[in-house]
Design a protein around this motif. Structure first.
Motif, PDB file in Angstrom:
ATOM      1  N   TYR A 172       0.849  -1.187   0.000  1.00  0.00           N
ATOM      2  CA  TYR A 172       0.000   0.000   0.000  1.00  0.00           C
ATOM      3  C   TYR A 172       0.887   1.240   0.000  1.00  0.00           C
ATOM      4  CZ  TYR A 172       0.855   0.081   5.105  1.00  0.00           C
ATOM      5  OH  TYR A 172       1.437   0.102   6.345  1.00  0.00           O
ATOM      6  N   ALA A 173       0.307   2.356  -0.392  1.00  0.00           N
ATOM      7  CA  ALA A 173       0.981   3.647  -0.364  1.00  0.00           C
ATOM      8  C   ALA A 173      -0.060   4.707  -0.068  1.00  0.00           C
ATOM      9  CB  ALA A 173       1.683   3.933  -1.686  1.00  0.00           C
ATOM     10  N   PHE A 174       0.171   5.461   0.996  1.00  0.00           N
ATOM     11  CA  PHE A 174      -0.760   6.510   1.381  1.00  0.00           C
ATOM     12  C   PHE A 174      -0.022   7.840   1.501  1.00  0.00           C
ATOM     13  CE2 PHE A 174      -2.904   2.783   3.389  1.00  0.00           C
ATOM     14  CZ  PHE A 174      -4.101   2.865   2.700  1.00  0.00           C
ATOM     15  N   VAL A 175      -0.718   8.915   1.195  1.00  0.00           N
ATOM     16  CA  VAL A 175      -0.182  10.255   1.403  1.00  0.00           C
ATOM     17  C   VAL A 175      -1.345  11.188   1.669  1.00  0.00           C
ATOM     18  CG1 VAL A 175      -0.202  10.815  -1.071  1.00  0.00           C
ATOM     19  CG2 VAL A 175       1.331  12.058   0.469  1.00  0.00           C
ATOM     20  N   GLN A 176      -1.136  12.129   2.584  1.00  0.00           N
ATOM     21  CA  GLN A 176      -2.198  13.057   2.966  1.00  0.00           C
ATOM     22  C   GLN A 176      -1.550  14.345   3.473  1.00  0.00           C
ATOM     23  OE1 GLN A 176      -5.494  12.324   2.764  1.00  0.00           O
ATOM     24  NE2 GLN A 176      -6.253  14.244   3.646  1.00  0.00           N
ATOM     25  N   GLN A 177      -2.118  15.479   3.112  1.00  0.00           N
ATOM     26  CA  GLN A 177      -1.682  16.748   3.671  1.00  0.00           C
ATOM     27  C   GLN A 177      -2.412  16.984   4.991  1.00  0.00           C
ATOM     28  OE1 GLN A 177       0.570  19.391   2.733  1.00  0.00           O
ATOM     29  NE2 GLN A 177       1.404  17.652   1.569  1.00  0.00           N
ATOM     30  N   CYS A 178      -1.647  17.207   6.051  1.00  0.00           N
ATOM     31  CA  CYS A 178      -2.220  17.428   7.379  1.00  0.00           C
ATOM     32  C   CYS A 178      -1.506  18.615   8.030  1.00  0.00           C
ATOM     33  CB  CYS A 178      -2.061  16.191   8.266  1.00  0.00           C
ATOM     34  SG  CYS A 178      -2.833  14.697   7.610  1.00  0.00           S
ATOM     35  N   GLY A 226      -3.763  11.893   9.725  1.00  0.00           N
ATOM     36  CA  GLY A 226      -3.438  11.072   8.568  1.00  0.00           C
ATOM     37  C   GLY A 226      -4.018   9.668   8.675  1.00  0.00           C
ATOM     38  N   PHE A 227      -3.922   9.053   9.867  1.00  0.00           N
ATOM     39  CA  PHE A 227      -4.465   7.706  10.054  1.00  0.00           C
ATOM     40  C   PHE A 227      -5.980   7.687   9.849  1.00  0.00           C
ATOM     41  CE2 PHE A 227      -0.821   6.232  13.060  1.00  0.00           C
ATOM     42  CZ  PHE A 227      -0.013   6.056  11.954  1.00  0.00           C
ATOM     43  N   ARG A 228      -6.653   8.722  10.315  1.00  0.00           N
ATOM     44  CA  ARG A 228      -8.109   8.789  10.092  1.00  0.00           C
ATOM     45  C   ARG A 228      -8.414   8.850   8.601  1.00  0.00           C
ATOM     46  NH1 ARG A 228      -7.709  12.734  14.435  1.00  0.00           N
ATOM     47  NH2 ARG A 228      -8.391  11.784  16.411  1.00  0.00           N
ATOM     48  N   SER A 250      -9.323   3.256   3.026  1.00  0.00           N
ATOM     49  CA  SER A 250      -9.260   1.782   3.028  1.00  0.00           C
ATOM     50  C   SER A 250      -9.947   1.271   4.282  1.00  0.00           C
ATOM     51  CB  SER A 250      -7.802   1.304   2.984  1.00  0.00           C
ATOM     52  OG  SER A 250      -7.199   1.621   1.756  1.00  0.00           O
ATOM     53  N   HIS A 251     -11.169   0.812   4.118  1.00  0.00           N
ATOM     54  CA  HIS A 251     -11.956   0.345   5.260  1.00  0.00           C
ATOM     55  C   HIS A 251     -11.247  -0.824   5.943  1.00  0.00           C
ATOM     56  CE1 HIS A 251     -15.451  -0.437   7.715  1.00  0.00           C
ATOM     57  NE2 HIS A 251     -15.423  -1.711   7.341  1.00  0.00           N
ATOM     58  N   GLY A 252     -11.080  -0.687   7.255  1.00  0.00           N
ATOM     59  CA  GLY A 252     -10.420  -1.722   8.032  1.00  0.00           C
ATOM     60  C   GLY A 252      -8.964  -1.432   8.322  1.00  0.00           C
ATOM     61  N   PHE A 253      -8.384  -0.406   7.662  1.00  0.00           N
ATOM     62  CA  PHE A 253      -6.971  -0.098   7.864  1.00  0.00           C
ATOM     63  C   PHE A 253      -6.719   0.475   9.256  1.00  0.00           C
ATOM     64  CE2 PHE A 253      -3.184   2.606   7.374  1.00  0.00           C
ATOM     65  CZ  PHE A 253      -2.299   1.705   6.790  1.00  0.00           C
ATOM     66  N   LEU A 254      -7.598   1.359   9.714  1.00  0.00           N
ATOM     67  CA  LEU A 254      -7.478   1.941  11.048  1.00  0.00           C
ATOM     68  C   LEU A 254      -8.108   0.981  12.049  1.00  0.00           C
ATOM     69  CD1 LEU A 254      -6.866   4.077  13.126  1.00  0.00           C
ATOM     70  CD2 LEU A 254      -8.833   5.408  12.314  1.00  0.00           C
ATOM     71  N   THR A 255      -7.279   0.269  12.781  1.00  0.00           N
ATOM     72  CA  THR A 255      -7.764  -0.816  13.635  1.00  0.00           C
ATOM     73  C   THR A 255      -6.834  -1.023  14.817  1.00  0.00           C
ATOM     74  OG1 THR A 255      -8.138  -3.208  13.709  1.00  0.00           O
ATOM     75  CG2 THR A 255      -6.538  -2.430  12.123  1.00  0.00           C
ATOM     76  N   ASN A 256      -7.376  -1.554  15.890  1.00  0.00           N
ATOM     77  CA  ASN A 256      -6.544  -1.906  17.042  1.00  0.00           C
ATOM     78  C   ASN A 256      -5.841  -3.241  16.859  1.00  0.00           C
ATOM     79  OD1 ASN A 256      -6.315   0.159  18.839  1.00  0.00           O
ATOM     80  ND2 ASN A 256      -7.874  -0.553  20.267  1.00  0.00           N
ATOM     81  N   ALA A 311      -5.557   2.283  16.863  1.00  0.00           N
ATOM     82  CA  ALA A 311      -6.755   3.060  17.180  1.00  0.00           C
ATOM     83  C   ALA A 311      -6.611   3.764  18.521  1.00  0.00           C
ATOM     84  CB  ALA A 311      -7.990   2.160  17.166  1.00  0.00           C
ATOM     85  N   ASP A 312      -5.938   3.137  19.480  1.00  0.00           N
ATOM     86  CA  ASP A 312      -5.686   3.790  20.761  1.00  0.00           C
ATOM     87  C   ASP A 312      -4.840   5.044  20.567  1.00  0.00           C
ATOM     88  OD1 ASP A 312      -7.133   1.886  22.114  1.00  0.00           O
ATOM     89  OD2 ASP A 312      -5.378   0.742  22.789  1.00  0.00           O
TER      90      ASP A 312
END
Length: 551
Positions: A321-327, A469-471, A477-483, A429-430
């Motif tokens: 995977y590859a993600f990028v976001q301006q925050c 960014g994680f949000r 990608s549903h399920g990517f942000l997870t504990n 997620a924590d």
């Protein structure tokens, strides 16, 4: 057999006897030479009688839709023998009696500089502070087993540099600086699998790369060059405005080496940066990216990326995977993604905890990890310190300010990790929700993890942007942000914290002739291939300098 056809694009060579075909096929077809041949004959109209052989020269996975396809470029030999090798060999001459160039560092920049010097008829003298690639492995094992870091032999120092045990990723965007194909061909000539010539995101793997590196060293020695291990550069020999050699220390003995110097010491040689600053050699603080290493179960990443509850199945590789976001005005992005890999301790000295990632050639581990980092500009450093930690104004505005910030974060991680190589960690997620994790998932990080409130003690400049960014990545990608995932601290060695200033045309240091700052450590590359390209360019510049000075 389900084949999706698209218009054939043919490129003709040598009396139309070599043709390239673009195919879009299912993964099980792409995995079988027999199935590809059937596709060429039955679906693309290639004459089976004429087809003497074929080779896949480009391969990429298209996982944008629920049905995953593989895009192939297949080169066919019609009515003529197939080329025996997929790569072009280089003839390295004997340079035993030729003028010498000193290469400091045996990472990708240094090794490719040395090989290019041989091509140009010059004799490389390679000086490496660490051990050879096989002896080095013993010291890496001690980090996990005994929590002991050898400051001269670790995941950053030693033959092969930081790239030797960091997955061997060969993807780069710096194609304008030199020939990526040339670099990949050199790797193949020294034992890398030829699939790296075709894959969209090629990698060699930590299990195979050491042998390739050793073969490169043997080529250098066979051609009359020298490679010295456990030999540390301690100073440059400067006469007027020229660097004419260097001082080196080995087993408590100091020796002089004479010749132009290619300085390819890597992004973690902090003593070299301090030496240059003490010698008033022009350097400047450079922006970096800092954050955490994020680890998911590899099966979960496969399910997410391939849009399939069954994961990757039999025919697909571990998903990337590859993600990028301006925050908050800064980039937040994934870095050095290692599918089916593991997280490793990358400290280079005492009172440091640093993490990195790697994976073997088959990428078949239980976890997948990636650096998740925030873009940091040099001017941002002053915002990173609060009442608990201070930096005097002189240091804050010095060329070493970014380096000091790296050390500051690594020391905090060491303290939070129990003053060992155990790393502070938190469930993903924590971390995003600002909660302490009372337990942690299993992890590939061998020295062990300790639960720690990373969101609390790391600078808010970093944590708040990572949380945002994680949000955003979780929404994409549903399920990517997870504990089920773990964030592990800290990821600080994404690039050099210093740039050694050089002339853009000659590649020499801006003031000193005969000194060629090279690769990642000089601040002019990022990754194995770009460092290798820069090494070749520095070798060419050194050769031009020698030719000019002797003419």
């Amino acid at each position: 057999m389900r084949i999706v056809k698209r218009p054939i694009v043919k490129f003709l060579y040598l009396c139309a006897m070599i043709q390239d075909f673009q195919l879009r096929v299912l993964p099980q077809v792409a995995a079988s030479d027999a199935a590809i041949r059937t596709c060429l004959v039955e679906e693309q109209g290639v004459s089976g009688r004429q087809l003497q052989g074929f080779r896949v020269i480009r391969r990429s996975i298209d996982a944008r839709q629920r049905q995953v396809f593989v895009n192939l470029t297949v080169r066919c030999w019609l009515d003529e023998p197939m080329a025996e090798e997929a790569f072009q060999r280089i003839d390295y001459p004997n340079v035993e009696d030729r003028p010498q160039v000193i290469v400091i560092g045996a990472g990708p920049g240094g090794l490719f500089a040395a090989l290019r010097l041989i091509e140009l008829g010059l004799r490389p003298i390679v000086v490496e502070r660490g051990k050879d690639v096989h002896e080095r492995k013993k010291d890496l094992a001690r980090i996990s087993r005994e929590h002991t870091v050898d400051p001269e032999s670790n995941y950053s120092f030693g033959e092969g540099g930081a790239g030797a045990y960091s997955d061997g990723k060969l993807y780069t965007r710096s194609k304008k600086r030199g020939s990526v194909e040339k670099i990949l061909n050199v790797f193949c000539q020294h034992g890398a699998q030829t699939t790296i010539l075709a894959d969209a995101h090629p990698h060699i793997g930590t299990d195979r790369l050491p042998r390739v590196i050793e073969n490169m060293r043997n080529t250098i020695i066979r051609c009359g060059g020298e490679v010295h291990f456990q030999t540390k550069m301690t100073d440059l020999i400067i006469e007027g405005s020229r660097v004419v050699g260097c001082l080196c220390s080995c087993a408590a003995e100091t020796t002089e080496l004479h010749g132009p110097v290619i300085l390819a010491t890597g992004h973690s040689a902090r003593d070299v940066y301090r030496l240059l600053a003490a010698r008033n050699i022009e350097i400047e603080a450079k922006g970096i990216a800092v954050g955490l290493r994020l680890e998911h179960p590899s099966a979960l990443i496969d399910q997410i990326q391939y849009h399939n509850r069954s994961g990757r199945g039999k025919w697909l590789p571990a998903a990337e995977y590859a993600f990028v976001q301006q925050c908050g005005g800064r980039g937040v992005y994934s870095f050095c993604m290692c599918p089916g890999g593991f997280v490793v301790p990358a400290a280079t000295g005492p009172e440091q905890v640093v993490v990195n990632g790697m994976s073997p050639s088959h990428r078949n581990g239980r976890w997948s990890n990636s650096g998740m980092v925030v873009e940091i500009h040099a001017e941002d450093i002053s915002q990173m310190y609060d009442g608990r930690d201070t930096m005097d104004q002189e240091t804050l505005h010095s060329p070493l300010s970014t380096l000091h910030f790296q050390e500051h974060l690594e020391r905090l991680a060491w303290q939070q990790g129990g003053r060992r190589q155990t790393a502070p960690a938190q469930r993903m997620a924590d971390f995003v929700n600002g909660r302490l994790s009372y337990d942690l998932p299993e992890s590939s990080y061998a020295p062990g993890l300790v639960s720690s409130p990373l969101h609390f003690w790391m600078p808010k400049f970093i944590t708040e942007r990572l949380q945002e960014g994680f949000r955003a990545f979780g929404r994409k990608s549903h399920g990517f942000l997870t504990n089920e995932a773990t964030v592990i601290g800290v990821e600080t060695r994404t690039s050099a914290p210093v740039r050694i200033i050089r002339n853009g045309e000659t590649l020499q240091h801006i003031r000193l002739q005969g000194l060629y700052p090279c690769g990642e450590g000089a601040g002019y590359a990022g990754g194995i291939v770009s460092a290798a390209i820069d090494g070749e360019r520095c070798a060419e510049a050194a050769a031009a300098y020698l030719n000019h000075s002797t003419s």
